[in-house]
Structures are given as C-alpha cells and as structure tokens.
Scaffold this active site. Structure first.
Site, PDB file in Angstrom:
ATOM      1  N   TYR A   1       0.841  -1.203   0.000  1.00 45.54           N
ATOM      2  CA  TYR A   1       0.000   0.000   0.000  1.00 45.54           C
ATOM      3  C   TYR A   1       0.874   1.250   0.000  1.00 45.54           C
ATOM      4  CZ  TYR A   1      -4.208   2.751   0.873  1.00 45.54           C
ATOM      5  OH  TYR A   1      -5.248   3.641   0.746  1.00 45.54           O
TER       6      TYR A   1
HETATM    7  N1  LIG Z   1     -10.897   4.199   3.265  1.00 47.54           N
HETATM    8  C1  LIG Z   1      -9.819   4.882   3.554  1.00 47.54           C
HETATM    9  O1  LIG Z   1      -9.557   5.180   4.717  1.00 47.54           O
HETATM   10  C2  LIG Z   1      -8.879   5.328   2.460  1.00 47.54           C
HETATM   11  C3  LIG Z   1      -7.845   6.204   2.795  1.00 47.54           C
HETATM   12  C4  LIG Z   1      -6.975   6.621   1.797  1.00 47.54           C
HETATM   13  C5  LIG Z   1      -7.151   6.191   0.502  1.00 47.54           C
HETATM   14  N2  LIG Z   1      -8.158   5.324   0.214  1.00 47.54           N
HETATM   15  C6  LIG Z   1      -8.289   4.876  -1.174  1.00 47.54           C
HETATM   16  O2  LIG Z   1      -9.609   5.099  -1.622  1.00 47.54           O
HETATM   17  C7  LIG Z   1      -9.882   4.221  -2.712  1.00 47.54           C
HETATM   18  C8  LIG Z   1     -11.230   3.582  -2.487  1.00 47.54           C
HETATM   19  O3  LIG Z   1     -11.149   2.735  -1.343  1.00 47.54           O
HETATM   20  P1  LIG Z   1     -12.336   2.593  -0.283  1.00 47.54           P
HETATM   21  O4  LIG Z   1     -11.772   2.900   1.034  1.00 47.54           O
HETATM   22  O5  LIG Z   1     -13.531   3.288  -0.754  1.00 47.54           O
HETATM   23  O6  LIG Z   1     -12.528   0.996  -0.310  1.00 47.54           O
HETATM   24  P2  LIG Z   1     -13.783   0.078  -0.632  1.00 47.54           P
HETATM   25  O7  LIG Z   1     -13.259  -1.311  -0.478  1.00 47.54           O
HETATM   26  O8  LIG Z   1     -14.955   0.473   0.171  1.00 47.54           O
HETATM   27  O9  LIG Z   1     -14.079   0.363  -2.170  1.00 47.54           O
HETATM   28  C9  LIG Z   1     -13.161  -0.004  -3.160  1.00 47.54           C
HETATM   29  C10 LIG Z   1     -13.908  -0.481  -4.395  1.00 47.54           C
HETATM   30  O10 LIG Z   1     -12.926  -0.767  -5.395  1.00 47.54           O
HETATM   31  C11 LIG Z   1     -13.261  -1.988  -6.025  1.00 47.54           C
HETATM   32  N3  LIG Z   1     -12.053  -2.603  -6.568  1.00 47.54           N
HETATM   33  C12 LIG Z   1     -11.022  -3.140  -5.871  1.00 47.54           C
HETATM   34  N4  LIG Z   1     -10.127  -3.647  -6.715  1.00 47.54           N
HETATM   35  C13 LIG Z   1     -10.596  -3.424  -7.968  1.00 47.54           C
HETATM   36  C14 LIG Z   1     -10.120  -3.743  -9.257  1.00 47.54           C
HETATM   37  N5  LIG Z   1      -8.976  -4.432  -9.429  1.00 47.54           N
HETATM   38  N6  LIG Z   1     -10.851  -3.348 -10.331  1.00 47.54           N
HETATM   39  C15 LIG Z   1     -12.022  -2.689 -10.172  1.00 47.54           C
HETATM   40  N7  LIG Z   1     -12.529  -2.389  -8.971  1.00 47.54           N
HETATM   41  C16 LIG Z   1     -11.824  -2.755  -7.885  1.00 47.54           C
HETATM   42  C17 LIG Z   1     -13.896  -2.828  -4.938  1.00 47.54           C
HETATM   43  O11 LIG Z   1     -14.715  -3.873  -5.485  1.00 47.54           O
HETATM   44  C18 LIG Z   1     -14.691  -1.781  -4.171  1.00 47.54           C
HETATM   45  O12 LIG Z   1     -16.005  -1.641  -4.677  1.00 47.54           O
HETATM   46  C19 LIG Z   1      -8.709   3.242  -2.762  1.00 47.54           C
HETATM   47  O13 LIG Z   1      -7.808   3.639  -3.768  1.00 47.54           O
HETATM   48  C20 LIG Z   1      -8.076   3.400  -1.403  1.00 47.54           C
HETATM   49  O14 LIG Z   1      -6.713   3.061  -1.388  1.00 47.54           O
HETATM   50  C21 LIG Z   1      -9.027   4.879   1.158  1.00 47.54           C
END
Ligand SMILES: NC(=O)c1ccc[n+]([C@@H]2O[C@H](COP(=O)([O-])OP(=O)(O)OC[C@H]3O[C@@H](n4cnc5c(N)ncnc54)[C@H](O)[C@@H]3O)[C@@H](O)[C@H]2O)c1
Length: 271
Positions: free
Chosen positions: A174
C-alpha cells in the site's frame, strides 16, 4: 481557456451535460464520489470488478440523479480498462472527468509480524501494485485516450495520506503503490497539459469504507485510526465529495499536478 469564465461560481461547479466515470464505484469513496457528481448534474459511469455490488450500488444511487451506467471490469487488466472506458465514452458521447479510485488494502500493516519487511509476502505486495499502481496508470491512459480528441478533461487519482508520508497502519504494498501514485499524478499532469487534460490527486485520511472487509468493524482499529487524525475521528464518505466535485469541475480550471489532502488534519502530524 485563456480568458476568464464569465459564469458565476455555482455554475462553474455544476456538472450538467458532463459525463464522469468512477472506478471502484461500487463501495466506499468511489460510491460517494459518484453520488456527489450525480447530485450536481453529471451522467456517471460506475466501474467496478464486483458485478453484484455494482448493480446494487447503481440501484441505490437512482434517486441521486442520472443517467447512471455500469461497467464491470478489473482495473489491473489494462486492455479491459481501455475497452470499458472507451465504450463508456461512446455511450455518453464524451468523457469529461475520470476518477481513478479503485484500490485495495494490499496486505497486513508493518505493525503485524507478517507485514514487517522480514516476512512480507511478495505475492501480496505484487497484488497491491497490480491494482493500486498498474490499475491506476491503466485508467489514466484509457481516460487520456478518450479525452484527447475532445480537447481535454479532468483526471482525479485517489492517492492516500499513506502515499505522502510513512504510515505504520499500512503495509509495504500500500505504502509503495500510493507513494508512486503521488508522483504519477505530477508526471501525468506534465504529460497531458498540452492536451488540455488536468490531472490531480486526492489524499484521503482514514474513512469509514469497506477497504478492510465488509464485516463488522473492530472499534479498537477505528479508534487507532481516529487517533492519527487532528479532528480525532475517521471521515464519513460524503466528506470526500466536495474535493472530488471541485477537481472534476470547471471551477478547478487552473488546478493540475496537485495532490490534496482530505484527512481531518492527519498530515499536520501534531496530536
Ligand atoms: N478508506 C480509507 O480510509 C482510504 C484512505 C486513503 C485512501 N483510500 C483509497 O480510496 C480508494 C477507495 O477505497 P475505499 O476505502 O472506498 O474501499 P472500498 O473497499 O470500500 O471500495 C473499493 C472499491 O474498489 C473496487 N475494486 C477493488 N479492486 C478493484 C479492481 N482491481 N478493479 C475494479 N474495482 C476494484 C472494490 O470492489 C470496491 O467496490 C482506494 O484507492 C483506497 O486506497 C481509502
């Protein structure tokens, strides 16, 4: 745009007549970004690899606006992303904004024995890079290819505060992939500026989503995340919407190459 846009700010923030595509849109931050764009007038394509959740989320968003389309696709397969983005652009007669948002946690944190460098698993590391880094670059390329003929657009990459500094709550996959995305945003901004395509990043702090799994959340883990934030809590997904809308809209016409925290002050580092 070489002369100032005469429209008042609320109009420059509107997305009427625009088409936006969001990857990872079936859940969490992507779903909230899609909702915000729909509420502000955009047509939105939701892209995700989870077909069932994708259709459930599209149905749940019906009241937010429309039209809404879905594309089931794994972003770590560049040819599939290329085809899905091109088809979505054709379906809606153009593509104005793309959110390269899909991402995964990618293995245990360095706080656990299996996440430390001594025992870290290479397959898990590769898996994080395949989705978070290759998948994002594939999305950026597909977006740029669809936008160039129309003279421009806006690409927004979901980075992370973990890509802007060390973070003991995540693992190597990550940290490395998100660190790379921060520079990918700048590189793509330089590359695509001549084509009228703006590229920016959002660096979320900890938000309540399904990234750690869909099961019940461990309050101790949530508290540990909240303790890293100046505002002493995790974010609610709707709190990403303002920055997302701004960067996609014409109100951000002079913004490119930036990575903007939405993190409750986590990057201040004073708590
Ligand atoms: N939640 C947090 O605290 C946080 C913090 C910083 C960054 N992020 C980033 O935000 C983004 C969204 O994450 P989230 O927290 O909403 O997670 P989440 O798991 O709720 O949503 C992520 C979505 O991405 C989809 N996904 C995963 N791999 C995939 C692929 N190979 N192809 C297509 N779709 C795919 C999943 O099916 C899911 O619907 C990510 O890039 C994550 O790294 C999240």
């Amino acid at each position: 745009m070489t002369t100032p846009d005469p429209r008042p700010l609320p109009d420059r923030l509107r997305m009427d007549g625009r088409h936006a595509l969001v990857t990872g849109a079936a859940s969490g931050l992507g779903l909230a970004i899609a909702e915000g764009l729909l509420q502000c007038g955009a047509a939105v394509t939701l892209l995700d690899r989870d077909a069932e959740e994708l259709e459930r989320s599209a149905a749940a968003l019906a009241a937010a606006g429309g039209p809404i389309s879905t594309r089931c696709c794994d972003v770590s397969e560049p040819a599939a992303v290329e085809a899905a983005v091109a088809a979505a652009a054709q379906e809606h007669g153009g593509l104005h904004a793309v959110f390269a948002n899909a991402g995964i946690a990618g293995g245990p944190s360095i706080r656990s024995e299996e996440g430390r460098v001594y025992d870290m698993d290479w397959k898990t590391f590769d898996g994080a890079l395949a989705v978070n880094l290759i998948g994002t670059l594939a999305t950026v390329r597909a977006a740029a290819r669809a936008m160039r003929p129309a003279g421009g657009g806006s690409i927004v990459v979901t980075v992370s505060t973990a890509g802007l500094r060390a973070d003991a709550m995540v693992g190597y996959g990550y940290s490395a992939s998100k660190g790379a995305l921060a520079n990918l945003v700048r590189q793509a901004a330089v590359d695509l500026a001549p084509d009228g395509i703006r590229v920016n990043g959002i660096a979320p702090g900890p938000f309540h989503t399904n990234i750690g799994g869909r099961g019940p959340k461990d309050p101790a883990v949530d508290q540990a995340w909240a303790d890293t934030v100046l505002l002493a809590r995790m974010g609610h997904t709707q709190e990403i919407q303002g920055m997302a809308l701004l960067l996609a809209s014409d109100a951000a016409s002079f913004m490119t190459g930036g990575v903007y925290p939405v993190d409750g002050g986590a990057l201040t580092g004073v708590f």
